[in-house]
Design a protein around this motif. Structure first.
Motif, PDB file in Angstrom:
ATOM      1  N   LEU A   1      -0.827  46.368 109.054  1.00 54.51           N
ATOM      2  CA  LEU A   1       0.021  47.398 109.656  1.00 54.51           C
ATOM      3  C   LEU A   1       0.370  47.050 111.100  1.00 54.51           C
ATOM      4  N   LEU A   2      -0.616  46.595 111.873  1.00 49.48           N
ATOM      5  CA  LEU A   2      -0.354  46.212 113.262  1.00 49.48           C
ATOM      6  C   LEU A   2       0.603  45.032 113.348  1.00 49.48           C
ATOM      7  N   THR A   3       0.453  44.054 112.449  1.00 49.37           N
ATOM      8  CA  THR A   3       1.367  42.909 112.440  1.00 49.37           C
ATOM      9  C   THR A   3       2.798  43.346 112.155  1.00 49.37           C
ATOM     10  N   SER A   4       2.972  44.186 111.153  1.00 48.09           N
ATOM     11  CA  SER A   4       4.310  44.686 110.815  1.00 48.09           C
ATOM     12  C   SER A   4       4.903  45.479 111.973  1.00 48.09           C
ATOM     13  N   LEU A   5       4.090  46.335 112.583  1.00 46.48           N
ATOM     14  CA  LEU A   5       4.570  47.145 113.696  1.00 46.48           C
ATOM     15  C   LEU A   5       4.956  46.276 114.881  1.00 46.48           C
ATOM     16  N   GLY A   6       4.143  45.260 115.192  1.00 42.74           N
ATOM     17  CA  GLY A   6       4.463  44.373 116.308  1.00 42.74           C
ATOM     18  C   GLY A   6       5.755  43.604 116.085  1.00 42.74           C
ATOM     19  N   ILE A   7       5.983  43.118 114.869  1.00 41.95           N
ATOM     20  CA  ILE A   7       7.200  42.364 114.568  1.00 41.95           C
ATOM     21  C   ILE A   7       8.437  43.239 114.744  1.00 41.95           C
ATOM     22  N   PHE A   8       8.431  44.427 114.161  1.00 41.11           N
ATOM     23  CA  PHE A   8       9.612  45.285 114.246  1.00 41.11           C
ATOM     24  C   PHE A   8       9.802  45.854 115.652  1.00 41.11           C
ATOM     25  N   ARG A   9       8.721  45.983 116.419  1.00 42.55           N
ATOM     26  CA  ARG A   9       8.884  46.435 117.803  1.00 42.55           C
ATOM     27  C   ARG A   9       9.542  45.364 118.666  1.00 42.55           C
ATOM     28  N   ILE A  10       9.264  44.106 118.385  1.00 42.25           N
ATOM     29  CA  ILE A  10       9.943  43.037 119.115  1.00 42.25           C
ATOM     30  C   ILE A  10      11.439  43.076 118.820  1.00 42.25           C
ATOM     31  N   PHE A  11      11.805  43.294 117.549  1.00 34.79           N
ATOM     32  CA  PHE A  11      13.226  43.442 117.206  1.00 34.79           C
ATOM     33  C   PHE A  11      13.839  44.636 117.933  1.00 34.79           C
ATOM     34  N   LEU A  12      13.112  45.756 117.968  1.00 38.32           N
ATOM     35  CA  LEU A  12      13.618  46.949 118.635  1.00 38.32           C
ATOM     36  C   LEU A  12      13.810  46.700 120.127  1.00 38.32           C
ATOM     37  N   GLN A  13      12.860  46.021 120.758  1.00 36.63           N
ATOM     38  CA  GLN A  13      13.000  45.722 122.174  1.00 36.63           C
ATOM     39  C   GLN A  13      14.185  44.807 122.442  1.00 36.63           C
ATOM     40  N   GLY A  14      14.422  43.859 121.536  1.00 30.83           N
ATOM     41  CA  GLY A  14      15.590  43.002 121.689  1.00 30.83           C
ATOM     42  C   GLY A  14      16.892  43.790 121.641  1.00 30.83           C
ATOM     43  N   LEU A  15      16.982  44.759 120.740  1.00 28.00           N
ATOM     44  CA  LEU A  15      18.180  45.593 120.652  1.00 28.00           C
ATOM     45  C   LEU A  15      18.345  46.469 121.891  1.00 28.00           C
ATOM     46  N   ILE A  16      17.227  47.038 122.369  1.00 28.80           N
ATOM     47  CA  ILE A  16      17.302  47.917 123.544  1.00 28.80           C
ATOM     48  C   ILE A  16      17.738  47.139 124.780  1.00 28.80           C
TER      49      ILE A  16
ATOM     50  N   SER B   1      29.727  48.403 117.224  1.00 28.66           N
ATOM     51  CA  SER B   1      30.308  47.807 116.022  1.00 28.66           C
ATOM     52  C   SER B   1      29.558  48.307 114.803  1.00 28.66           C
ATOM     53  N   HIS B   2      30.193  48.149 113.666  1.00 22.94           N
ATOM     54  CA  HIS B   2      29.598  48.610 112.410  1.00 22.94           C
ATOM     55  C   HIS B   2      28.252  47.945 112.172  1.00 22.94           C
ATOM     56  N   GLU B   3      28.224  46.620 112.276  1.00 24.76           N
ATOM     57  CA  GLU B   3      27.004  45.882 111.973  1.00 24.76           C
ATOM     58  C   GLU B   3      25.889  46.194 112.969  1.00 24.76           C
ATOM     59  N   ALA B   4      26.245  46.266 114.266  1.00 22.67           N
ATOM     60  CA  ALA B   4      25.226  46.538 115.285  1.00 22.67           C
ATOM     61  C   ALA B   4      24.614  47.923 115.107  1.00 22.67           C
ATOM     62  N   PHE B   5      25.467  48.901 114.768  1.00 19.35           N
ATOM     63  CA  PHE B   5      24.962  50.254 114.575  1.00 19.35           C
ATOM     64  C   PHE B   5      24.004  50.318 113.392  1.00 19.35           C
ATOM     65  N   LEU B   6      24.353  49.644 112.294  1.00 21.95           N
ATOM     66  CA  LEU B   6      23.491  49.658 111.120  1.00 21.95           C
ATOM     67  C   LEU B   6      22.157  48.955 111.386  1.00 21.95           C
ATOM     68  N   VAL B   7      22.205  47.829 112.102  1.00 20.74           N
ATOM     69  CA  VAL B   7      20.974  47.112 112.426  1.00 20.74           C
ATOM     70  C   VAL B   7      20.072  47.977 113.289  1.00 20.74           C
ATOM     71  N   PHE B   8      20.643  48.617 114.311  1.00 20.12           N
ATOM     72  CA  PHE B   8      19.848  49.482 115.172  1.00 20.12           C
ATOM     73  C   PHE B   8      19.272  50.662 114.389  1.00 20.12           C
ATOM     74  N   PHE B   9      20.097  51.264 113.532  1.00 21.26           N
ATOM     75  CA  PHE B   9      19.641  52.408 112.745  1.00 21.26           C
ATOM     76  C   PHE B   9      18.461  52.016 111.858  1.00 21.26           C
ATOM     77  N   PHE B  10      18.554  50.850 111.219  1.00 23.06           N
ATOM     78  CA  PHE B  10      17.485  50.393 110.329  1.00 23.06           C
ATOM     79  C   PHE B  10      16.217  50.055 111.109  1.00 23.06           C
ATOM     80  N   ILE B  11      16.344  49.262 112.185  1.00 27.55           N
ATOM     81  CA  ILE B  11      15.174  48.874 112.977  1.00 27.55           C
ATOM     82  C   ILE B  11      14.505  50.096 113.586  1.00 27.55           C
ATOM     83  N   ASN B  12      15.298  51.031 114.074  1.00 34.17           N
ATOM     84  CA  ASN B  12      14.744  52.251 114.653  1.00 34.17           C
ATOM     85  C   ASN B  12      13.997  53.068 113.603  1.00 34.17           C
ATOM     86  N   GLU B  13      14.575  53.177 112.414  1.00 38.18           N
ATOM     87  CA  GLU B  13      13.947  53.949 111.340  1.00 38.18           C
ATOM     88  C   GLU B  13      12.615  53.319 110.911  1.00 38.18           C
TER      89      GLU B  13
END
Length: 311
Positions: free
Chosen positions: A47-62, A78-90
């Motif tokens: 769980l910590l590994t998964s959370l750390g990976i997706f948090r790095i993606f989230l920080q990159g977007l922010i 843009s369409h693609e950027a909004f969807l990527v952010f929505f998914f990573i945030n979720e």
């Protein structure tokens, strides 16, 4: 004046980004090594590994949005950027919720048949909860794209150029049940698990203090530290959640002030939460100290070699 504030905000955002990258990198490395050492996937480390990976993606977007706003004072959606952010945030919201539920089930002392059943099986259920979080995030992102993007994109464009009021934009956005379900469901679960854990810890602390003999009880202090950690998790998670809502709704404040407030709070969540995780976990804290001491030793050795070469 506003330029100075933007510069300070950007520097603060960059510091948050590098601190978060280092903290999440340590979490990923230590958790992965622990799984390799045990030769099996441990629920908590997975769980910590998964959370750390997706948090790095989230920080990159922010930080990307932060840089775009700093140089252009606009946010290009843009369409693609909004969807990527929505998914990573979720996904990040759900994984943090799973972590809070894991802590609640493992630590809280609650006499309930379902809770006791869950306490015995939470480790085996955690990989399925992570998989369910990913599938739910994918499904709601696709559904949001198919049902809502075309209208939301036009309204968001109008708001950014000032052709629509914030009240009209708010009324357009939030009657959509899909968005409310996607964002609110993990928040309710996180808050429920957090308050349940805080209640259990407070009750346990009162019981131990009533039996105290006058000496400082290390178990009581450990429970107090755990309660402070959970409370800090709750503050960071909830503040990030409301920043996301404000970013969508854009209630009646100036756009530059909105971004000056949203970016620091949004960047603080993935970095600050990970730092608190390290401070509250003895294993992560131990390895972090070792990494920092090794880095300090390498820097000293490199500076010594450079000075020797110059001489």
């Amino acid at each position: 004046m506003i330029n100075l504030v933007l510069i300070i905000q950007l520097i603060f955002g960059i510091v948050q980004f590098f601190v978060g990258i280092m903290a999440n990198g340590i979490i990923i490395l230590v958790s992965s090594l622990e799984c390799i050492k045990q030769k099996r996937a441990i629920a908590y480390d997975f769980l910590l590994t998964s959370l750390g990976i997706f948090r790095i993606f989230l920080q990159g977007l922010i930080i990307s949005c932060h840089m775009i706003f700093f140089f252009t004072l606009e946010l290009y959606v843009s369409h693609e950027a909004f969807l990527v952010f929505f998914f990573i945030n979720e996904v990040n919201l759900w994984l943090a919720t799973n972590l809070c539920v894991f802590y609640c089930v493992k630590i809280a002392n609650i006499v309930n048949p379902f809770f006791l059943w869950l306490k015995r099986r939470i480790s085996r259920l955690m990989p399925w909860l992570i998989l369910g979080s990913l599938l739910f995030s994918i499904a709601i992102s696709i559904a949001y794209n198919l049902l809502y993007w075309s209208g939301a994109k036009e309204e968001l464009r109008k708001f950014l150029i000032g052709n629509i009021s914030s009240q009209a934009f708010f009324q357009y956005l939030f009657p959509i049940p899909l968005l409310i379900v996607g964002l609110a469901t993990p928040l309710y679960m996180f808050n429920a698990a957090s308050f349940l854990l805080i209640y259990s810890l407070c009750r346990h602390i009162r019981q131990m203090r009533s039996r105290a003999t006058g000496f400082r009880d290390p178990r009581t202090e450990a429970h107090i530290r755990a309660m402070k950690l959970v409370f800090s998790f709750l503050i960071l998670y909830t503040s990030y959640y409301f920043v996301i809502l404000i970013s969508f709704s854009s209630i009646s404040i100036k756009k530059d002030i909105l971004m000056l407030f949203c970016f620091p709070v949004a960047g603080l969540y993935p970095s600050g939460h990970s730092v608190i995780l390290i401070l509250g976990n003895s294993k992560l804290k131990h390895y972090t100290k070792k990494f920092l001491l090794s880095a300090k030793y390498c820097l000293r050795r490199g500076s010594a070699l450079d000075s020797a070469q110059t001489q």
